[in-house]
Enzyme design. Structure first.
Site, PDB file in Angstrom:
ATOM      1  N   GLU A   1       8.749  16.204  15.725  1.00 56.08           N
ATOM      2  CA  GLU A   1       9.318  16.016  14.497  1.00 56.08           C
ATOM      3  C   GLU A   1       8.641  17.216  13.175  1.00 56.08           C
ATOM      4  O   GLU A   1       7.474  17.107  13.267  1.00 56.08           O
ATOM      5  CB  GLU A   1       9.166  14.461  13.941  1.00 56.08           C
ATOM      6  CG  GLU A   1       9.858  14.509  12.426  1.00 56.08           C
ATOM      7  CD  GLU A   1       9.914  13.068  12.082  1.00 56.08           C
ATOM      8  OE1 GLU A   1      10.830  12.509  11.469  1.00 56.08           O
ATOM      9  OE2 GLU A   1       8.565  12.301  12.436  1.00 56.08           O
TER      10      GLU A   1
ATOM     11  N   CYS B   1      13.291  11.021   7.588  1.00 54.80           N
ATOM     12  CA  CYS B   1      13.304  10.447   9.227  1.00 54.80           C
ATOM     13  C   CYS B   1      14.729  10.795   9.920  1.00 54.80           C
ATOM     14  O   CYS B   1      14.571  10.896  11.066  1.00 54.80           O
ATOM     15  CB  CYS B   1      12.804   9.083   9.248  1.00 54.80           C
ATOM     16  SG  CYS B   1      13.602   8.084   8.332  1.00 54.80           S
TER      17      CYS B   1
ATOM     18  N   GLY C   1       6.758   5.438   8.556  1.00 49.92           N
ATOM     19  CA  GLY C   1       5.957   6.607   8.637  1.00 49.92           C
ATOM     20  C   GLY C   1       6.072   7.280  10.000  1.00 49.92           C
ATOM     21  O   GLY C   1       7.016   6.935  10.572  1.00 49.92           O
TER      22      GLY C   1
ATOM     23  N   LEU D   1       2.841   8.425  15.346  1.00 50.77           N
ATOM     24  CA  LEU D   1       1.483   8.272  15.515  1.00 50.77           C
ATOM     25  C   LEU D   1       0.830   7.412  14.809  1.00 50.77           C
ATOM     26  O   LEU D   1      -0.047   6.469  15.347  1.00 50.77           O
ATOM     27  CB  LEU D   1       0.906   9.793  15.679  1.00 50.77           C
ATOM     28  CG  LEU D   1       1.325  10.642  16.552  1.00 50.77           C
ATOM     29  CD1 LEU D   1       0.744  11.903  16.559  1.00 50.77           C
ATOM     30  CD2 LEU D   1       1.366  10.201  18.033  1.00 50.77           C
TER      31      LEU D   1
ATOM     32  N   GLY E   1       2.310   4.887  13.384  1.00 46.51           N
ATOM     33  CA  GLY E   1       2.965   3.546  13.512  1.00 46.51           C
ATOM     34  C   GLY E   1       2.155   2.957  14.944  1.00 46.51           C
ATOM     35  O   GLY E   1       2.061   1.564  15.318  1.00 46.51           O
TER      36      GLY E   1
ATOM     37  N   LYS F   1       0.896  -1.335   0.204  1.00 46.13           N
ATOM     38  CA  LYS F   1       0.010   0.011   0.043  1.00 46.13           C
ATOM     39  C   LYS F   1       0.817   1.139   0.115  1.00 46.13           C
ATOM     40  O   LYS F   1       1.468   1.708   1.036  1.00 46.13           O
ATOM     41  CB  LYS F   1      -0.929  -0.003   1.361  1.00 46.13           C
ATOM     42  CG  LYS F   1      -1.960   1.295   1.147  1.00 46.13           C
ATOM     43  CD  LYS F   1      -1.554   2.412   1.860  1.00 46.13           C
ATOM     44  CE  LYS F   1      -2.531   3.481   1.874  1.00 46.13           C
ATOM     45  NZ  LYS F   1      -1.871   4.689   1.994  1.00 46.13           N
TER      46      LYS F   1
END
Length: 491
Positions: free
Chosen positions: A384, A283, A227, A230, A232, A174
Site C-alpha cells: 500500500e 484505504c 489505520g 501493521l 492493526g 484517540k
C-alpha cells in the site's frame, strides 16, 4: 495559535504532562494550533470517566432517549459542517470540496443509528427443553476505545461512534497526532446536544503512549481502529492480552478491473476517482488498475490525457483536484515507492516526481503518477502506497483478472467495469474483498456494511451489522416449574 485541550468528563482538561505539540497545515507547512500531549495518566482519567458514565446511567438510559440525543447531534453537525470541514482541510490538506461533503454527510450516520437505537431486538427461542422459557437480549459492551486515522478523521470516527453510542456504550477517542483538531472541535457539539458528562471523551497524543495505554487498559471492553495493517496487527496482539473485542479497518491494494466491453469514458473517470481523489490517501484507493489487454493502450492514452488536466494546489480552493500529502513521513514514503517502481522496471508514463509548480506551497506535493509495464509481483503492486500512484496491469480474461485481483494480502475493495451483468455477478462472487463496486467507485453509505477480508481487517462498520459489533448477546432461561428430578445431571 489556538490550544486544543483534552475533552474528559464533559470538561476541557490540560495535559497532565504539561506538554503540547504543534499541528501543521500540510499546504503551507506552518503550525497553526497546539495540541495537548496526552499520557497514560490522561488515558486513565478518561477511561475512569467513561466507565462511570456507563455504569451510572448511560447504559440504562432507554434506547429511544439515546436516539434523540443522536438526532440532536446530527442537526448540530449539519449546522457546523462547513466550520468542521475547514478545520479538517487546515489539518490534513484534503480538498475542501470533499471534506465539506464528508462533514455534512457524516450527520447521516448519527441520524441512522439514532433511529436504530431502539430497534435492536432479541428473540424468544423455542428450545427443546420442556417447562423452560428462553429468550435473548443484546447489551452494550462498556467502554470503547477508538483510534482514528489522519485521512478522514470525523467521517471515520462517525462510522464507529454513532453505532457504539446507539448501542449504549461510552467512548474514549484517540485521534491521529497529525489531525486531532477537528475531533477536539467536534467535542463541543456533545456538550451542546446534552450528552451526559463522560459518555464521550477525547485524549490527544501519540500511539506509543496514549494509544498503547488505551489498548492495554483493563476497563476498555473493545478497541475500534482504522489505520495501517501493521499498526492493526500490533493493536490486535496487545488487545488479545486482555481478551478485548476488536474491530480493525485496515489497508488495501484494491483492483479496479476494466473489461473490453466497459464504457471506456466512465471507466477512465472511475480510475481517476479511484486513485487521484483524496491524493490517493484512502484505504479504498483503486491503486491497481487491471486492464483487459485488448483495450490497454488506448485506455492508458485516455487516462493520461485526463489525469494531466488535474489542478494541483490549495486544498481550500474549490478548483483544486489534487492537494498535498498530509504528513511529512507519508510524503517521503510515496516518493520512495515511486523510486522503487522505477527500479523494478515499471514504465512511468505520467508524473513520477514531487511537485513544486504553480499552486505548490509547503513542499508536500506529489505529481499524479501512472506506471505501466507492472506485473503483480512487483512491490508497487503488492504494498500500500497511500498516495497518488497508480500501477497498471494487463490481463487476458475473467479468470486471469480474478487471479491477479485476489493475489495480494489485502481484501478491502474492488471495482469492476463491464456491461455484461453475468460477468459482473461472477466477479462479485469470486473477488475476495469486502466491497465490490460495479461501474462505479468510492461509493459508501451509512446503510451499507463496510470492512475487509484478509489483512484489510476484522469486523464491519456502517449498516445494520455494525451496531451488533458493539453489543453482546445474553441468553436468559426461565423455569416454569421449580421441581428438579435429579440435580446431578444437566437439565
Amino acid at each position: 495559535m489556538q490550544n486544543y485541550q483534552h475533552y474528559i468528563n464533559g470538561t476541557w482538561v490540560e495535559p497532565s504532562s504539561g506538554e503540547w505539540f504543534d499541528t501543521a497545515n500540510p499546504y503551507t507547512g506552518e503550525a497553526w494550533a497546539k495540541i495537548a500531549h496526552g499520557s497514560p495518566a490522561d488515558v486513565e482519567t478518561a477511561v475512569s470517566a467513561a466507565k462511570a458514565a456507563f455504569e451510572n446511567g448511560w447504559a440504562d438510559m432507554k434506547p429511544t432517549q439515546r436516539g434523540r440525543l443522536l438526532y440532536k447531534l446530527a442537526d448540530l453537525i449539519e449546522r457546523d459542517a462547513a466550520h468542521l470541514a475547514e478545520i479538517e482541510v487546515r489539518d490534513n490538506g484534503k480538498l475542501i470540496a470533499e471534506m465539506s461533503g464528508q462533514t455534512k454527510y457524516m450527520a447521516e450516520w448519527y441520524r441512522y443509528y439514532g433511529g436504530l437505537a431502539d430497534k435492536v431486538e432479541g428473540a424468544v427461542i423455542p428450545t427443546d427443553k420442556p417447562g423452560i422459557f428462553n429468550f435473548t437480549r443484546y447489551e452494550p459492551l462498556g467502554v470503547i476505545g477508538m483510534i482514528t486515522p489522519w485521512n478522514s478523521p470525523l467521517l471515520l470516527l462517525a462510522w464507529k461512534l454513532a453505532a457504539a453510542l446507539a448501542a449504549g456504550n461510552t467512548a474514549v477517542i484517540k485521534p491521529s497526532e497529525f489531525t486531532s483538531a477537528s475531533t477536539l472541535e467536534f467535542m463541543k457539539l456533545f456538550q451542546e446536544a446534552g450528552f451526559p458528562d463522560g459518555v464521550v471523551n477525547t485524549v490527544s497524543g501519540f500511539g506509543v503512549d496514549v494509544g498503547a495505554a488505551l489498548v492495554a487498559h483493563k476497563d476498555v471492553s473493545k478497541i475500534a481502529f482504522t489505520g495501517s495493517d501493521l499498526s492493526g496487527q500490533k493493536i490486535y496482539e496487545s488487545a488479545a492480552k486482555t481478551l478485548k473485542h476488536i474491530s480493525l479497518e485496515l489497508g488495501g491494494k484494491s483492483p479496479n478491473i476494466v473489461f473490453e466491453d466497459a464504457d471506456i469514458e466512465a471507466a477512465v473517470m472511475g480510475a481517476i476517482s479511484g486513485i487521484f481523489a483524496a491524493t490517493g490517501q484512502t484505504c479504498i484507493a483503486g491503486s491497481r488498475l487491471l486492464l483487459q489487454r485488448s483495450i490497454h493502450d488506448r485506455f492508458v492514452e485516455r487516462l493520461v490525457e485526463v489525469a494531466k488536466t488535474a489542478t494541483i494546489g490549495d486544498p481550500m480552493s474549490p478548483d483544486t483536484h489534487v492537494g498535498p500529502v498530509t504528513t511529512p513521513p507519508q510524503y517521503r514514503k510515496v516518493l520512495d515507492y515511486i523510486e522503487i517502481a522505477k527500479q523494478e522496471g515499471a514504465n512511468c508514463v505520467l508524473g513520477g516526481h514531487s511537485y513544486s509548480g504553480p499552486g505548490a506551497q509547503g513542499g508536500q506535493f506529489v505529481e499524479p503518477t501512472i506506471f505501466t509495464g507492472v506485473n503483480n509481483a512487483m512491490r508497487i503492486a503488492q504494498e500500500e502506497v497511500f498516495g497518488p500512484v497508480l500501477a497498471v496491469i494487463p490481463f487476458d480474461g475473467e479468470e486471469d483478472a480474478i487471479a491477479i485481483g485476489n493475489d495480494v494480502d489485502f481484501g478491502l475493495a474492488a471495482g469492476v467495469w463491464t456491461q455484461d451483468i453475468g460477468r459482473a455477478i461472477r466477479m462479485s462472487e469470486k473477488l475476495r474483498v469486502g466491497t465490490v463496486w460495479i461501474n462505479t467507485y468510492r461509493a459508501v453509505s451509512f446503510a451499507s456494511p463496510f470492512g475487509g477480508f484478509k489483512r484489510s481487517g476484522i469486523g464491519r462498520e456502517s449498516g445494520l451489522d455494525a451496531i451488533k459489533e458493539y453489543m453482546q448477546v445474553k441468553s436468559v432461561w426461565i423455569a416454569q416449574e421449580t421441581s428438579v428430578t435429579n440435580p446431578f445431571i444437566m437439565r
